[in-house]
Design a protein around this motif. Structure first.
Motif, mmCIF file in Angstrom:
data_model
loop_
_atom_site.group_PDB
_atom_site.id
_atom_site.type_symbol
_atom_site.label_atom_id
_atom_site.label_comp_id
_atom_site.label_asym_id
_atom_site.label_seq_id
_atom_site.Cartn_x
_atom_site.Cartn_y
_atom_site.Cartn_z
ATOM 1 N N MET A 2 6.666 27.026 0.143
ATOM 2 C CA MET A 2 5.910 27.200 1.381
ATOM 3 C C MET A 2 5.733 25.860 2.097
ATOM 4 S SD MET A 2 5.338 30.425 1.575
ATOM 5 C CE MET A 2 4.256 30.367 3.007
ATOM 6 N N GLY A 3 5.509 25.935 3.380
ATOM 7 C CA GLY A 3 5.319 24.717 4.148
ATOM 8 C C GLY A 3 4.247 24.874 5.202
ATOM 9 N N TRP A 4 3.675 23.760 5.586
ATOM 10 C CA TRP A 4 2.814 23.688 6.755
ATOM 11 C C TRP A 4 3.584 22.975 7.858
ATOM 12 C CZ3 TRP A 4 -1.666 25.960 7.972
ATOM 13 C CH2 TRP A 4 -2.437 26.501 6.948
ATOM 14 N N TYR A 5 3.521 23.551 9.045
ATOM 15 C CA TYR A 5 4.209 23.022 10.208
ATOM 16 C C TYR A 5 3.177 22.808 11.307
ATOM 17 C CZ TYR A 5 8.214 25.187 7.803
ATOM 18 O OH TYR A 5 9.160 25.551 6.882
ATOM 19 N N ARG A 6 3.535 22.001 12.297
ATOM 20 C CA ARG A 6 2.628 21.853 13.428
ATOM 21 C C ARG A 6 3.428 21.705 14.723
ATOM 22 N NH1 ARG A 6 0.060 15.839 12.116
ATOM 23 N NH2 ARG A 6 1.927 14.591 12.603
ATOM 24 N N ALA A 53 4.345 19.363 5.568
ATOM 25 C CA ALA A 53 4.309 19.269 4.111
ATOM 26 C C ALA A 53 4.914 20.537 3.530
ATOM 27 C CB ALA A 53 2.875 19.093 3.608
ATOM 28 N N SER A 54 5.437 20.427 2.327
ATOM 29 C CA SER A 54 6.003 21.583 1.653
ATOM 30 C C SER A 54 5.611 21.554 0.181
ATOM 31 C CB SER A 54 7.522 21.615 1.790
ATOM 32 O OG SER A 54 8.108 20.498 1.158
ATOM 33 N N ILE A 55 5.636 22.758 -0.416
ATOM 34 C CA ILE A 55 5.302 22.885 -1.825
ATOM 35 C C ILE A 55 6.191 23.949 -2.437
ATOM 36 C CG2 ILE A 55 3.409 24.507 -1.344
ATOM 37 C CD1 ILE A 55 1.930 23.179 -3.752
ATOM 38 N N THR A 56 6.784 23.628 -3.583
ATOM 39 C CA THR A 56 7.660 24.571 -4.260
ATOM 40 C C THR A 56 6.834 25.607 -5.030
ATOM 41 O OG1 THR A 56 7.784 23.288 -6.298
ATOM 42 C CG2 THR A 56 9.356 22.739 -4.546
ATOM 43 N N ILE A 57 7.508 26.608 -5.555
ATOM 44 C CA ILE A 57 6.836 27.607 -6.381
ATOM 45 C C ILE A 57 6.172 26.933 -7.575
ATOM 46 C CG2 ILE A 57 7.196 29.631 -7.835
ATOM 47 C CD1 ILE A 57 9.518 30.391 -5.941
ATOM 48 N N GLY A 58 6.795 25.922 -8.102
ATOM 49 C CA GLY A 58 6.253 25.226 -9.267
ATOM 50 C C GLY A 58 5.216 24.168 -8.949
ATOM 51 N N GLY A 59 4.981 23.921 -7.646
ATOM 52 C CA GLY A 59 3.934 22.973 -7.272
ATOM 53 C C GLY A 59 4.421 21.601 -6.842
ATOM 54 N N GLY A 60 5.715 21.379 -6.809
ATOM 55 C CA GLY A 60 6.225 20.109 -6.316
ATOM 56 C C GLY A 60 6.002 19.985 -4.819
ATOM 57 N N THR A 61 5.614 18.789 -4.384
ATOM 58 C CA THR A 61 5.233 18.604 -2.974
ATOM 59 C C THR A 61 6.051 17.515 -2.293
ATOM 60 O OG1 THR A 61 3.491 17.038 -3.605
ATOM 61 C CG2 THR A 61 2.861 19.356 -3.403
ATOM 62 N N ASN A 62 6.167 17.662 -0.990
ATOM 63 C CA ASN A 62 6.770 16.635 -0.152
ATOM 64 C C ASN A 62 6.002 16.572 1.160
ATOM 65 O OD1 ASN A 62 9.275 15.189 -1.134
ATOM 66 N ND2 ASN A 62 9.750 17.302 -1.706
ATOM 67 N N TYR A 63 5.999 15.375 1.762
ATOM 68 C CA TYR A 63 5.231 15.170 2.979
ATOM 69 C C TYR A 63 6.044 14.415 4.021
ATOM 70 C CZ TYR A 63 1.359 16.388 -0.066
ATOM 71 O OH TYR A 63 0.533 17.045 -0.943
ATOM 72 N N ALA A 64 5.784 14.749 5.279
ATOM 73 C CA ALA A 64 6.351 13.962 6.366
ATOM 74 C C ALA A 64 5.685 12.585 6.358
ATOM 75 C CB ALA A 64 6.117 14.669 7.688
ATOM 76 N N PRO A 90 4.397 10.650 8.605
ATOM 77 C CA PRO A 90 3.129 10.400 9.322
ATOM 78 C C PRO A 90 1.873 10.872 8.592
ATOM 79 C CG PRO A 90 4.777 11.297 10.813
ATOM 80 C CD PRO A 90 5.320 11.449 9.432
ATOM 81 N N VAL A 91 2.025 11.760 7.601
ATOM 82 C CA VAL A 91 0.835 12.303 6.947
ATOM 83 C C VAL A 91 0.722 11.894 5.487
ATOM 84 C CG1 VAL A 91 0.935 14.279 8.520
ATOM 85 C CG2 VAL A 91 1.818 14.515 6.192
ATOM 86 N N LYS A 92 1.691 11.180 4.991
ATOM 87 C CA LYS A 92 1.647 10.760 3.583
ATOM 88 C C LYS A 92 0.385 9.960 3.301
ATOM 89 C CE LYS A 92 6.558 10.646 2.363
ATOM 90 N NZ LYS A 92 7.747 9.793 2.106
ATOM 91 N N GLY A 93 -0.244 10.315 2.189
ATOM 92 C CA GLY A 93 -1.453 9.610 1.805
ATOM 93 C C GLY A 93 -2.712 10.143 2.464
ATOM 94 N N ARG A 94 -2.559 11.027 3.449
ATOM 95 C CA ARG A 94 -3.726 11.579 4.149
ATOM 96 C C ARG A 94 -3.859 13.089 3.947
ATOM 97 N NH1 ARG A 94 -3.938 11.499 9.521
ATOM 98 N NH2 ARG A 94 -1.671 11.544 9.820
#
Length: 117
Positions: free
Chosen positions: A34-38, A51-62, A64-68
């Motif tokens: 799943m992902g959040w878009y704007r 940001a995105s998150i896999t079924i197993g919980g792995g995450t990635n971030y654009a 501009p939002v990393k760390g926040r």
């Protein structure tokens, strides 16, 4: 439930926090990352992945939002969250959740985040 339902947006001061939620139909949630878009207001920009998150919980971030921002998912509630901290004026947008991958579900209404400086 028919589709994706986002909530949690609102007016926030720069530097503040919000927690967005998205309830996802189970048949979609169980089998998809799943992902959040704007989409920024007032122009024709495409939705950008935040940001995105896999079924197993792995995450990635654009960048501009990393760390926040922090994305998470509750498998028992079929819900995806976006914790937004240290919100900046450039974060103002309509936020949507959807699947992360080549095929998206029908987009929901989104939730508006407005930032006052």
């Amino acid at each position: 439930q028919v589709g994706l339902v986002e909530s949690g947006g609102g007016l926030v001061q720069a530097g503040g926090s919000l927690r967005l939620s998205c309830v996802v139909p189970g048949i979609i949630f169980r089998f998809n990352a799943m992902g959040w878009y704007r989409q920024a207001p007032g122009n024709q920009r495409e939705r950008e992945l935040v940001a995105s998150i896999t079924i197993g919980g792995g995450t990635n971030y654009a960048d501009p939002v990393k760390g926040r921002f922090t994305i998470s998912r509750d498998n028992a509630k079929n819900t995806v969250y976006l914790q937004m901290n240290s919100i900046a004026p450039e974060d103002a947008a309509v936020y949507y959740c959807n699947t992360f991958g080549p095929l998206n579900a029908i987009w929901g209404q989104g939730t508006q985040v407005t930032v006052s400086s």
